[in-house]
Design an enzyme around this catalytic site. Structure first.
Site, mmCIF file in Angstrom:
data_model
loop_
_atom_site.group_PDB
_atom_site.id
_atom_site.type_symbol
_atom_site.label_atom_id
_atom_site.label_comp_id
_atom_site.label_asym_id
_atom_site.label_seq_id
_atom_site.Cartn_x
_atom_site.Cartn_y
_atom_site.Cartn_z
ATOM 1 N N SER A 49 1.052 -1.081 -0.278
ATOM 2 C CA SER A 49 0.533 -0.011 0.138
ATOM 3 C C SER A 49 0.745 1.377 -0.499
ATOM 4 O O SER A 49 2.086 1.059 0.269
ATOM 5 C CB SER A 49 -0.951 0.024 0.931
ATOM 6 O OG SER A 49 -1.601 1.061 1.513
ATOM 7 N N TYR A 90 -2.482 -0.199 10.943
ATOM 8 C CA TYR A 90 -2.373 -0.607 9.433
ATOM 9 C C TYR A 90 -1.622 -0.312 8.857
ATOM 10 O O TYR A 90 -0.834 -1.069 8.007
ATOM 11 C CB TYR A 90 -3.397 0.109 8.810
ATOM 12 C CG TYR A 90 -4.198 -0.382 7.051
ATOM 13 C CD1 TYR A 90 -4.576 -1.386 7.163
ATOM 14 C CD2 TYR A 90 -3.657 0.836 6.851
ATOM 15 C CE1 TYR A 90 -3.712 -1.563 5.448
ATOM 16 C CE2 TYR A 90 -2.983 0.379 5.481
ATOM 17 C CZ TYR A 90 -4.047 -1.349 4.946
ATOM 18 O OH TYR A 90 -3.537 -1.686 3.530
#
Length: 333
Positions: free
Chosen positions: A140, A164
């Site tokens: 990501s 995250y």
């Protein structure tokens, strides 16, 4: 790559997709099925409305379903071995920043342990054969962490700070380690915010905004409206994964990471105004300013993907949003 050439490449290939009920997973499985690949889909939770996009979830195709979790190493090893998998798209993860804040341990287990389970199983199997030709791992843009230097380039350090983001930094580094240390044919995709048909998580900005406008409710912005992001159409994300797998299988790219993005960046407020404009809505967004542990601005350089993979996005934001809005109008009737 033209459709016929891609059809010839993927026809008959044995492919595992983890995270197959997510927006990218659903679209990727559908695309691989169109190209006559032999697809195995790993599914953890049953998402009833996912069938709106993938009939394979109801057994109406040749796609094989495996129910289970990435945290189950023996399940992963069994699936790879018994289905004689050749290509892996590892998209399975806990993908929501705010869920990571609320539940860091489950996020770490799914994202970090899930990744090392998969790659260790590949390493073990590849000691006995070279059946597995490519593993594409979803990282990501969040893996980079906050930076005052933008756009992100692949040579920048991975410095996630919040749960995250850290899980994706670790996922990314683990994949690099298996590629560089063991020669596993793994490549890593770092993408921004993906949107498009099939995203049934209405906590996300695109599905939530479109549904609110359809229901004549004001769109909601969890931040103060200023964070800048790129918004990446799912068909381009699928194309990026397929391109990466096709290239890494020919050798020389083990452990490499690539940024993929649209090249179009907007603040959250600008982006919602863009959706509202396409939908001809005059509803004013409600700025909640409740989000926490969010990176302020993020956008990516895709120069490496252009030069090494010969990959470019094919959809403008306007085009992607129009197709996405039409899909939600049909689904949310």
């Amino acid at each position: 790559m033209e459709d016929m050439e891609r059809l010839r490449f993927w026809s008959g290939k044995r492919v595992l997709v983890t995270g197959a009920t997510g927006v990218v997973g659903l679209n990727l499985v559908n695309t691989l099925e169109k190209y006559d690949a032999e697809v195995v889909a790993l599914v953890r939770d049953w998402v009833p409305k996912s069938g709106l996009l993938g009939k394979w979830l109801y057994g109406e195709s040749s796609v094989k379903l495996v129910r289970g979790e990435l945290e189950d190493y023996n399940l992963i090893l069994r699936t790879l071995a018994e289905y004689e998998i050749e290509y892996v798209f590892h998209l399975g993860a806990q993908t929501i920043v705010q869920v990571g804040n609320r539940s860091p341990l489950t996020t770490f287990k799914a994202n970090i342990e899930g990744t090392w389970n998969l790659l260790e199983a590949v390493r073990i199997l590849n000691q006995y054969s070279d059946d597995i030709k490519a593993v594409c791992v979803a990282s990501s843009d969040k893996a980079y962490g906050a930076s005052t230097i933008l756009p992100y380039t692949e040579d920048m350090a991975l410095c996630g700070e919040h749960p995250y983001d850290v899980s994706k930094s670790c996922t990314d580094l683990i994949a690099q380690a298996y590629g560089k240390s063991y020669g596993i044919p793994v490549c890593i995709a770092r993408m921004g915010n993906i949107y498009g048909p099939g995203d049934l998580n209405f906590n996300r900005i695109v599905p939530g905004t479109i549904r609110n406008i359809i229901e004549n409710k004001a769109p909601e912005i969890r931040s103060d409206g200023t964070p800048v992001r790129e918004y990446f159409y799912v068909a381009d994300a699928v194309d990026a994964y397929l391109t990466m797998a096709e290239k890494v299988s020919s050798g020389g790219l083990a452990g490499e990471a690539f940024n993929f993005s649209s090249g179009e960046k907007f603040s959250a407020l600008e982006f919602i105004e863009k959706i509202s404009g396409i939908m001809k809505s005059n509803l004013k967004p409600v700025i909640q300013n409740t989000s926490r542990n969010e990176i302020q601005d993020q956008y990516l350089s895709i120069k490496k993907a252009e030069e090494i993979l010969n990959w470019y996005p094919k959809h403008s934001l306007e085009n992607g949003l129009k197709q996405t809005i039409q899909w939600y109008k049909e689904v949310l009737k």
